[in-house]
Design an enzyme around this catalytic site. Structure first.
Site, PDB file in Angstrom:
ATOM      1  N   GLN A  48      38.500  42.417  44.528  1.00 14.68           N
ATOM      2  CA  GLN A  48      38.053  41.727  43.417  1.00 14.68           C
ATOM      3  C   GLN A  48      36.975  42.504  42.603  1.00 14.68           C
ATOM      4  O   GLN A  48      36.044  43.252  43.052  1.00 14.68           O
ATOM      5  CB  GLN A  48      37.383  40.288  43.799  1.00 14.68           C
ATOM      6  CG  GLN A  48      38.308  39.283  43.594  1.00 14.68           C
ATOM      7  CD  GLN A  48      39.502  39.558  44.410  1.00 14.68           C
ATOM      8  OE1 GLN A  48      39.631  40.049  45.428  1.00 14.68           O
ATOM      9  NE2 GLN A  48      40.668  39.220  43.574  1.00 14.68           N
ATOM     10  N   GLY A  49      36.909  42.781  41.261  1.00 19.32           N
ATOM     11  CA  GLY A  49      36.286  43.506  40.379  1.00 19.32           C
ATOM     12  C   GLY A  49      36.946  44.866  40.045  1.00 19.32           C
ATOM     13  O   GLY A  49      36.651  45.620  39.035  1.00 19.32           O
ATOM     14  N   ASP A  50      37.763  45.326  40.916  1.00 17.75           N
ATOM     15  CA  ASP A  50      38.585  46.534  40.349  1.00 17.75           C
ATOM     16  C   ASP A  50      39.710  46.333  39.595  1.00 17.75           C
ATOM     17  O   ASP A  50      40.301  47.263  39.004  1.00 17.75           O
ATOM     18  CB  ASP A  50      39.142  47.147  41.950  1.00 17.75           C
ATOM     19  CG  ASP A  50      38.003  47.621  42.556  1.00 17.75           C
ATOM     20  OD1 ASP A  50      37.083  48.408  42.360  1.00 17.75           O
ATOM     21  OD2 ASP A  50      38.037  47.454  43.845  1.00 17.75           O
ATOM     22  N   SER A  51      40.178  45.029  39.247  1.00 15.98           N
ATOM     23  CA  SER A  51      41.214  44.858  38.461  1.00 15.98           C
ATOM     24  C   SER A  51      40.960  45.425  37.159  1.00 15.98           C
ATOM     25  O   SER A  51      39.935  45.477  36.650  1.00 15.98           O
ATOM     26  CB  SER A  51      41.281  43.431  38.139  1.00 15.98           C
ATOM     27  OG  SER A  51      41.765  42.370  39.050  1.00 15.98           O
ATOM     28  N   ASP A 100      51.302  42.529  34.004  1.00 18.65           N
ATOM     29  CA  ASP A 100      49.793  42.303  34.009  1.00 18.65           C
ATOM     30  C   ASP A 100      49.055  43.477  33.160  1.00 18.65           C
ATOM     31  O   ASP A 100      48.568  44.421  34.019  1.00 18.65           O
ATOM     32  CB  ASP A 100      49.309  42.020  35.599  1.00 18.65           C
ATOM     33  CG  ASP A 100      47.714  41.727  35.443  1.00 18.65           C
ATOM     34  OD1 ASP A 100      47.306  41.421  34.204  1.00 18.65           O
ATOM     35  OD2 ASP A 100      47.147  41.616  36.488  1.00 18.65           O
ATOM     36  N   HIS A 146      45.147  39.888  32.922  1.00 17.41           N
ATOM     37  CA  HIS A 146      44.469  38.854  33.498  1.00 17.41           C
ATOM     38  C   HIS A 146      42.853  39.208  33.104  1.00 17.41           C
ATOM     39  O   HIS A 146      41.929  38.210  33.319  1.00 17.41           O
ATOM     40  CB  HIS A 146      44.739  38.469  34.784  1.00 17.41           C
ATOM     41  CG  HIS A 146      44.292  39.386  35.789  1.00 17.41           C
ATOM     42  ND1 HIS A 146      44.808  40.488  36.343  1.00 17.41           N
ATOM     43  CD2 HIS A 146      42.802  39.375  36.726  1.00 17.41           C
ATOM     44  CE1 HIS A 146      44.071  41.186  37.405  1.00 17.41           C
ATOM     45  NE2 HIS A 146      42.836  40.316  37.264  1.00 17.41           N
TER      46      HIS A 146
END
Ligand code: ARG
Length: 248
Positions: free
Chosen positions: A206-209, A113, A65
């Protein structure tokens, strides 16, 4: 990815405020984890939007993603950057040759993912992290401690991510628990791992993905076991973080 991020952001501003921070992390001290990659929209690390892990001189593992909707030229990678706005000397950015999204990635369920990024030129100055093998099942047993690192949000209500690379420790939560009716209620596929705390608290955000879930093997060496993928909020009670299980 830009759209998804905006959607994540909206979702957040609506959820209740709770204690959180990579919720409950500590700053990474350079030169630790030099195989940690940042994905940026430009050669400026400040345009960071996801993480990744160098697994050999030419390949990076990240989340599907993170790169879905991007092109090889719209994404740059950076390394040895601990502070986004003030990178330590020796940091560098590299160009991507191409990337491969898992053919069975489902952008509704987030099953599979994972994506592989191939670099235009190999990196020989960094020791990569090795991938967990299928046989090493103990690495992802329930209760086995893992680490997460990233520039994601420090609080679930933060507007942006962290300027400093943060790390935290999270144990694997059994899928039977994580898939319970009080928790993810069947949304955790065999290709996912849960890690964190049913009580809430320490978590990716959010942002660690795309960034690493990793642990130590019996020789005390670091091994990559997962990829930061998704979660209900960040650090919420009954909702540990969800990671792509790389052993699959
Ligand atoms: N999807 C998020 C991202 O794009 C990662 C969310 C991880 N959430 C969590 N609670 N562990 O950065």
């Amino acid at each position: 990815m830009r759209l998804l991020f905006a959607a994540c952001l909206l979702g957040f501003s609506e959820s209740a405020v709770a204690q959180s921070r990579i919720l409950n992390g500590t700053p990474v001290q350079p030169p630790a984890f030099e195989w940690m990659a940042g994905l940026s929209y430009s050669s400026d690390p400040y345009e960071h939007f996801c993480g990744g892990s160098l697994i050999n001189s030419e390949w990076i593992v990240t989340a599907a993603h993170c790169v879905e909707g991007e092109t090889p030229s719209s994404v740059k990678l950076f390394f040895k950057t601990y502070y986004l706005s003030n990178p330590v000397s020796g940091y560098f950015s590299v160009d991507i040759d191409t990337f491969y999204i898992h053919p069975d990635f489902n952008d509704t369920t987030y099953d599979n993912d994972v994506a592989l990024i191939h670099l235009l030129y190999p990196i020989t100055s960094i020791t990569p992290i090795r991938l967990a093998t299928v046989a090493e099942t103990y690495l992802t047993d329930a209760g086995k401690d893992q680490n997460i690192i990233g520039w994601g949000r420090l609080h679930k209500w933060s507007f942006g991510g962290s300027d400093t690379l943060m790390e935290a420790s999270v144990p694997i939560v059994a899928s039977s628990v994580c898939n319970g009716s009080q928790s993810y209620d069947g949304q955790i596929s065999a290709n996912m791992l849960c890690a964190g705390f049913m009580a809430g608290g320490t978590d990716a955000c959010q942002g660690d993905s795309g960034g690493p879930l990793f642990t130590t093997d019996n020789n005390n060496e670091l091994v990559l076991t997962g990829v930061v993928s998704w979660g209900e909020g960040c650090g919420e009670k009954n909702f540990p973080g969800v990671y792509t299980k790389l052993q699959n």
